[in-house]
Design an enzyme around this catalytic site. Structure first.
Site, PDB file in Angstrom:
ATOM      1  N   ASP A  22      46.501  40.546  50.877  1.00 37.41           N
ATOM      2  CA  ASP A  22      46.974  39.163  51.037  1.00 37.41           C
ATOM      3  C   ASP A  22      48.208  38.871  50.192  1.00 37.41           C
ATOM      4  OD1 ASP A  22      45.009  38.405  52.811  1.00 37.41           O
ATOM      5  OD2 ASP A  22      43.691  37.581  51.261  1.00 37.41           O
ATOM      6  N   ARG A 101      40.143  29.532  37.819  1.00 40.91           N
ATOM      7  CA  ARG A 101      41.319  29.012  38.546  1.00 40.91           C
ATOM      8  C   ARG A 101      42.269  28.166  37.706  1.00 40.91           C
ATOM      9  NH1 ARG A 101      40.874  33.172  41.549  1.00 40.91           N
ATOM     10  NH2 ARG A 101      39.383  33.043  43.247  1.00 40.91           N
ATOM     11  N   ASP A 130      39.397  27.138  46.166  1.00 39.08           N
ATOM     12  CA  ASP A 130      40.366  27.679  45.216  1.00 39.08           C
ATOM     13  C   ASP A 130      41.758  27.074  45.377  1.00 39.08           C
ATOM     14  OD1 ASP A 130      38.507  29.227  43.936  1.00 39.08           O
ATOM     15  OD2 ASP A 130      38.777  30.929  45.279  1.00 39.08           O
ATOM     16  N   SER A 183      34.169  38.817  51.367  1.00 37.62           N
ATOM     17  CA  SER A 183      35.227  38.265  50.532  1.00 37.62           C
ATOM     18  C   SER A 183      34.657  38.171  49.122  1.00 37.62           C
ATOM     19  CB  SER A 183      35.636  36.888  51.049  1.00 37.62           C
ATOM     20  OG  SER A 183      36.374  36.215  50.062  1.00 37.62           O
TER      21      SER A 183
END
Ligand code: ARG
Length: 408
Positions: A22, A101, A130, A183
């Protein structure tokens, strides 16, 4: 802050880079837009080798690559306050992803200041929490910066990303199509697994899902006991050995994980309104919050414990919802900090077949008094005083009943 992929030409962008498909595609995509992308890789204890990440980013064409170890900051400034807050989202999830995060965003902002970037970027999709955490944290601490989320905006699916990577000769594992369907997000405090067959909420997760916890069915038949020492609300020792919190959590996580402790399977309410099926492995987090609560139960008054429970739930929600750097969260930290002054002592925990059970506790400022509680001779509790107390305590109930004839 605004979100825009429009006209990135000539713009310096700091991208949170994992080295995976990604974010590698993101990096190339920024170059195609004429931007000047910088890659930032943070070590939060996710356990992937960081060595070739820098070369990989520069190989794709990044204008610069930062590789930084943020484990201590993560533990001391994010995990530690969450332990004091007993922060569990939905009553279960110790929030390890959510806690990482705001730190990643903070580090991106720092890197942006270093290179004079006007944009920061992340590889989150448009369906999860996120993206909210990255964007809102940036809004909170650097409102002048623009956040770009190419994966959210470009609408490429996985096969399209692979085709893009092939077309541009990006380095990615040839096994990518055979890779696990899950994931995964991991750091030193836990591992989260979503997607693939887990999207059926009735599907039982199989052994391929788990990495850091043993299957309780085959975990050791003999329990392991651990003793955690706390000072002012934080763990400071493990089995009598003083350890920095980072080392302590890693060690505790290994011990608890070996006994299958910390597996969580839940349906979670995402901030964007979706219910999602989440599997977590959080051996250290599950054990440490239990231990912390055990010391609090010895040292805090009933009133503080009750009130703090409402604060804890709100704290978990603020953390989950990306509101880490906000006035309410900061005010709640001050309240929690004040409650922790006397939260010191030791907790003995039995790890066995998937459970962590508190089996003993001591506290230096224990409010628990055996002299008051004992049913044996020598109690200092005045039982005669109980009768009068109960008469007054029950007065409103008695009054209601005599006027109204009880509850229908
Ligand atoms: N649902 C969790 C959260 O929002 C974990 C998300 C982690 N991301 C992932 N790609 N598995 O905090």
């Amino acid at each position: 802050m605004n979100n825009s992929t429009a006209d990135l030409s000539g713009k310096k962008v700091v991208l949170a880079y994992s080295g995976g498909l990604d974010t590698s595609v993101c990096l190339k995509w920024f170059l195609e837009q004429g931007a000047e992308p910088y890659a930032l890789y943070l070590d939060l204890g996710q356990g992937e080798p960081a060595d070739d990440v820098e070369a990989k980013a520069l190989g794709i064409g990044a204008a610069g690559a930062f590789v930084r170890d943020a484990k201590d900051e993560f533990v001391n400034d994010y995990i530690a306050p969450a332990i004091k807050a007993n922060a569990l989202y939905g009553g279960e999830y110790p929030l390890f992803t959510a806690l990482g995060r705001p730190l990643i965003a903070k580090k991106m902002v720092e890197a942006a200041r270093e290179v004079g970037a006007t944009h920061i970027a992340h590889g989150s999709t448009g369906k999860g929490n996120d993206q909210v955490r990255f964007d809102v944290t940036t809004a909170s601490i650097a409102p002048d910066l623009t956040v770009v989320a190419p994966v959210r905006d470009w609408g490429m699916n996985r096969p399209e990303e692979i085709a893009y990577a092939e077309k541009h000769g990006l380095p990615f594992s040839s096994d990518i199509t055979k890779e696990s369907p899950y994931s995964i997000d991991a750091n030193l405090y836990g591992r989260s697994i979503e997607a693939g067959p887990l999207e059926d909420p009735n599907y039982e997760p199989q052994s391929d899902v788990y990495r850091i916890t043993a299957d309780p069915e085959t975990s050791p038949d003999e329990p392991t006991y651990v003793e955690i020492g706390f000072e002012r609300g934080l763990p400071v020792s493990l089995d009598g050995e003083n350890l920095p919190l980072l080392d302590l959590l890693v060690k505790l996580g290994e011990k608890a994980g070996d006994h299958g402790v910390g597996r969580i399977d839940m349906i979670e309410d995402r901030l964007v309104g979706i219910k999602s099926r989440e599997i977590y492995e959080a051996p250290a987090g599950v054990t440490v919050v239990k231990a912390h609560k055990a010391i609090e139960s010895m040292t805090l008054t009933k009133d503080v414990i009750r009130f703090k429970a409402t604060v804890e739930q709100r704290y978990a929600e603020l953390t989950y919802d990306g509101l880490w750097f906000t006035p309410l969260k900061s005010a709640l930290d001050a309240f929690i900090e004040d409650t922790q002054k006397t939260v010191s002592g030791t907790v003995r925990i039995k790890l066995h077949k998937g459970s962590a059970t508190v089996v003993g506790r001591t506290a230096t400022k224990a409010l628990y008094s055996k002299d008051l509680a004992t049913y044996e001779a020598g109690s200092t509790f005045d039982e005669a005083a109980a009768a009068g107390f109960i008469t007054l305590w029950g007065l409103p109930a008695r009054q209601w009943s005599s006027v109204n004839g009880g509850i229908e």
